[in-house]
Design a protein around this motif. Structure first.
Motif, PDB file in Angstrom:
ATOM      1  N   LEU A  10       0.828  -1.207   0.000  1.00 52.37           N
ATOM      2  CA  LEU A  10       0.000   0.000   0.000  1.00 52.37           C
ATOM      3  C   LEU A  10       0.866   1.262   0.000  1.00 52.37           C
ATOM      4  N   ARG A  11       1.893   1.254   0.822  1.00 53.18           N
ATOM      5  CA  ARG A  11       2.755   2.438   0.904  1.00 53.18           C
ATOM      6  C   ARG A  11       3.453   2.707  -0.427  1.00 53.18           C
ATOM      7  N   ARG A  12       3.977   1.646  -1.043  1.00 58.87           N
ATOM      8  CA  ARG A  12       4.686   1.818  -2.320  1.00 58.87           C
ATOM      9  C   ARG A  12       3.750   2.350  -3.402  1.00 58.87           C
ATOM     10  N   ARG A  13       2.556   1.822  -3.462  1.00 58.73           N
ATOM     11  CA  ARG A  13       1.623   2.280  -4.489  1.00 58.73           C
ATOM     12  C   ARG A  13       1.175   3.721  -4.206  1.00 58.73           C
ATOM     13  N   ARG A  14       0.999   4.065  -2.952  1.00 59.93           N
ATOM     14  CA  ARG A  14       0.630   5.450  -2.595  1.00 59.93           C
ATOM     15  C   ARG A  14       1.735   6.418  -3.004  1.00 59.93           C
ATOM     16  N   GLU A  15       2.973   6.066  -2.717  1.00 56.55           N
ATOM     17  CA  GLU A  15       4.088   6.949  -3.031  1.00 56.55           C
ATOM     18  C   GLU A  15       4.331   7.075  -4.535  1.00 56.55           C
ATOM     19  N   ALA A  16       3.835   6.098  -5.305  1.00 56.20           N
ATOM     20  CA  ALA A  16       4.037   6.139  -6.754  1.00 56.20           C
ATOM     21  C   ALA A  16       3.041   7.053  -7.465  1.00 56.20           C
ATOM     22  N   LEU A  17       1.993   7.494  -6.772  1.00 52.15           N
ATOM     23  CA  LEU A  17       0.971   8.348  -7.375  1.00 52.15           C
ATOM     24  C   LEU A  17       1.229   9.814  -7.046  1.00 52.15           C
ATOM     25  N   SER A  18       0.933  10.667  -7.989  1.00 55.28           N
ATOM     26  CA  SER A  18       0.966  12.107  -7.736  1.00 55.28           C
ATOM     27  C   SER A  18      -0.455  12.602  -7.516  1.00 55.28           C
ATOM     28  N   PRO A  19      -0.629  13.751  -6.882  1.00 54.61           N
ATOM     29  CA  PRO A  19      -1.987  14.286  -6.716  1.00 54.61           C
ATOM     30  C   PRO A  19      -2.727  14.424  -8.049  1.00 54.61           C
ATOM     31  N   GLN A  20      -1.992  14.827  -9.088  1.00 56.64           N
ATOM     32  CA  GLN A  20      -2.631  14.999 -10.398  1.00 56.64           C
ATOM     33  C   GLN A  20      -3.180  13.684 -10.945  1.00 56.64           C
ATOM     34  N   PRO A  28       3.213  22.399  -4.451  1.00 60.83           N
ATOM     35  CA  PRO A  28       4.376  23.233  -4.792  1.00 60.83           C
ATOM     36  C   PRO A  28       5.637  22.382  -4.923  1.00 60.83           C
ATOM     37  N   PRO A  29       6.598  22.817  -5.738  1.00 60.77           N
ATOM     38  CA  PRO A  29       7.854  22.066  -5.885  1.00 60.77           C
ATOM     39  C   PRO A  29       8.545  21.889  -4.533  1.00 60.77           C
ATOM     40  N   GLY A  30       9.225  20.752  -4.398  1.00 66.53           N
ATOM     41  CA  GLY A  30       9.968  20.493  -3.178  1.00 66.53           C
ATOM     42  C   GLY A  30       9.211  19.717  -2.126  1.00 66.53           C
ATOM     43  N   ARG A  31       7.904  19.567  -2.300  1.00 69.69           N
ATOM     44  CA  ARG A  31       7.129  18.784  -1.332  1.00 69.69           C
ATOM     45  C   ARG A  31       7.372  17.287  -1.533  1.00 69.69           C
ATOM     46  N   THR A  32       7.100  16.498  -0.529  1.00 68.57           N
ATOM     47  CA  THR A  32       7.285  15.056  -0.613  1.00 68.57           C
ATOM     48  C   THR A  32       6.420  14.476  -1.733  1.00 68.57           C
ATOM     49  N   PRO A  33       7.011  13.674  -2.616  1.00 70.26           N
ATOM     50  CA  PRO A  33       6.221  13.119  -3.724  1.00 70.26           C
ATOM     51  C   PRO A  33       5.222  12.080  -3.225  1.00 70.26           C
ATOM     52  N   GLY A  34       4.240  11.796  -4.067  1.00 72.61           N
ATOM     53  CA  GLY A  34       3.241  10.793  -3.727  1.00 72.61           C
ATOM     54  C   GLY A  34       2.039  11.381  -3.014  1.00 72.61           C
ATOM     55  N   LEU A  35       1.038  10.546  -2.833  1.00 67.23           N
ATOM     56  CA  LEU A  35      -0.155  10.965  -2.105  1.00 67.23           C
ATOM     57  C   LEU A  35       0.087  10.891  -0.603  1.00 67.23           C
ATOM     58  N   ARG A  36      -0.657  11.681   0.138  1.00 71.15           N
ATOM     59  CA  ARG A  36      -0.647  11.571   1.587  1.00 71.15           C
ATOM     60  C   ARG A  36      -1.612  10.454   2.008  1.00 71.15           C
ATOM     61  N   ARG A  37      -1.385   9.928   3.208  1.00 74.14           N
ATOM     62  CA  ARG A  37      -2.268   8.863   3.701  1.00 74.14           C
ATOM     63  C   ARG A  37      -3.712   9.346   3.788  1.00 74.14           C
ATOM     64  N   GLU A  38      -3.889  10.583   4.264  1.00 71.35           N
ATOM     65  CA  GLU A  38      -5.258  11.066   4.410  1.00 71.35           C
ATOM     66  C   GLU A  38      -5.952  11.233   3.057  1.00 71.35           C
ATOM     67  N   GLU A  39      -5.161  11.482   2.003  1.00 71.31           N
ATOM     68  CA  GLU A  39      -5.751  11.602   0.668  1.00 71.31           C
ATOM     69  C   GLU A  39      -6.228  10.242   0.167  1.00 71.31           C
ATOM     70  N   ALA A  73      -8.793   3.726  -5.448  1.00 72.47           N
ATOM     71  CA  ALA A  73      -8.111   4.931  -4.980  1.00 72.47           C
ATOM     72  C   ALA A  73      -6.653   4.960  -5.412  1.00 72.47           C
ATOM     73  N   LEU A  74      -6.011   3.802  -5.401  1.00 76.84           N
ATOM     74  CA  LEU A  74      -4.587   3.723  -5.729  1.00 76.84           C
ATOM     75  C   LEU A  74      -4.337   3.419  -7.203  1.00 76.84           C
ATOM     76  N   ARG A  75      -5.404   3.374  -7.990  1.00 74.19           N
ATOM     77  CA  ARG A  75      -5.295   3.159  -9.441  1.00 74.19           C
ATOM     78  C   ARG A  75      -4.538   1.868  -9.758  1.00 74.19           C
ATOM     79  N   LEU A  76      -4.895   0.793  -9.064  1.00 71.23           N
ATOM     80  CA  LEU A  76      -4.203  -0.468  -9.258  1.00 71.23           C
ATOM     81  C   LEU A  76      -4.602  -1.122 -10.572  1.00 71.23           C
ATOM     82  N   THR A  77      -3.655  -1.809 -11.193  1.00 73.01           N
ATOM     83  CA  THR A  77      -3.955  -2.623 -12.358  1.00 73.01           C
ATOM     84  C   THR A  77      -4.673  -3.888 -11.896  1.00 73.01           C
TER      85      THR A  77
END
Length: 247
Positions: A10-20, A28-39, A73-77
């Motif tokens: 779950l963590r790996r798939r969350r971190e692989a997604l961007s908000p877009q 903003p640039p420089g923020r931690t990549p990936g979705l937040r847990r609350e998102e 939510a995590l756009r899994l295949t």
């Protein structure tokens, strides 16, 4: 239920997604990549605390309905969604049982096509069960494990793939092994193969850490044949062809 593996996946798939990727505003640039847990929790209609506990490997057994919303939510295949269900202890459409016995129909087919098509049969772990004559002519007789050979035999790799495609093939082997391991569990032949690969290959360990999961699909490969292994074949079957389907 494999709690630690489920949380890591779950963590790996969350971190692989961007908000877009999920329709949220860009950060903003420089923020931690990936979705937040609350998102992720909001997208899956579960509480943030519940989702956090799942990622931390200490949550309750999620229901099939919750897994379905997390998959969306995590756009899994489809392969990744099936993997998520297996990690959570739920049933999914099973692969054929692993066997070391070659189906007689497949054995007959290997022989029937050997004048024009190199082919081999493996079990779901990549252990070669049989090869036809043309495959042996191209690649040599081999009865070991294809994943092991890929990560430990550079000569083999270079015959099957140019350098710029080898990473893609390596990831495909690793993703398929993770899916098989989740189905069969960490004990037995699957776990033993994983341990051997971890001990033998730093490249494998790096790829395994990406936590990708997918069924193996075999692309067309061009076999490098500087020793002219096809000379006997071209005398028997004309015209000669260089591409071969191999994993």
């Amino acid at each position: 239920m494999e709690r630690a593996w489920l949380g890591e996946f779950l963590r790996r798939r969350r971190e692989a997604l961007s908000p877009q990727d999920v329709g949220l505003p860009a950060r903003p640039p420089g923020r931690t990549p990936g979705l937040r847990r609350e998102e992720v929790a909001a997208l899956a209609s579960v509480s943030t605390t519940y989702y956090e506990r799942l990622e931390q490997g200490r949550g309750p057994n999620p229901s099939a309905a919750v897994l379905a919303t997390l998959s969306t939510a995590l756009r899994l295949t489809p392969d990744e969604e099936a993997h998520l269900h297996r990690l959570a202890g739920h049933t999914t459409p099973a692969r054929p049982n692993r066997t070391t016995q070659l189906d007689p129909t497949l054995e007959h087919l290997l022989t029937a096509i050997e004048e024009t098509t190199p082919a081999f049969v493996t079990d779901d772990l990549g252990n070669v069960l049989a090869q036809n004559w043309l495959n042996i002519t191209l690649l040599g007789r081999y009865q070991g494990n294809l994943i092991w050979r890929w990560f430990t035999d550079p000569t083999w790799r270079h015959r099957l793939d140019p350098p710029d495609r080898q990473e893609q093939t390596g990831f495909a082997y690793v993703a398929d092994l993770r899916a098989v391991l989740a189905e069969h569990g960490p004990d037995g032949p699957a776990g033993e193969l994983l341990q051997r690969l971890n001990d033998a290959s730093a490249e494998f360990r790096t790829m395994w850490d990406h936590h990708a999961v997918a069924s193996l699909h075999c692309p067309t490969k061009v076999v490098h044949d500087p020793a002219s292994a096809l000379s006997n074949w071209t005398a028997r079957s004309s015209p000669a062809r260089s591409p071969a389907n191999a994993c």
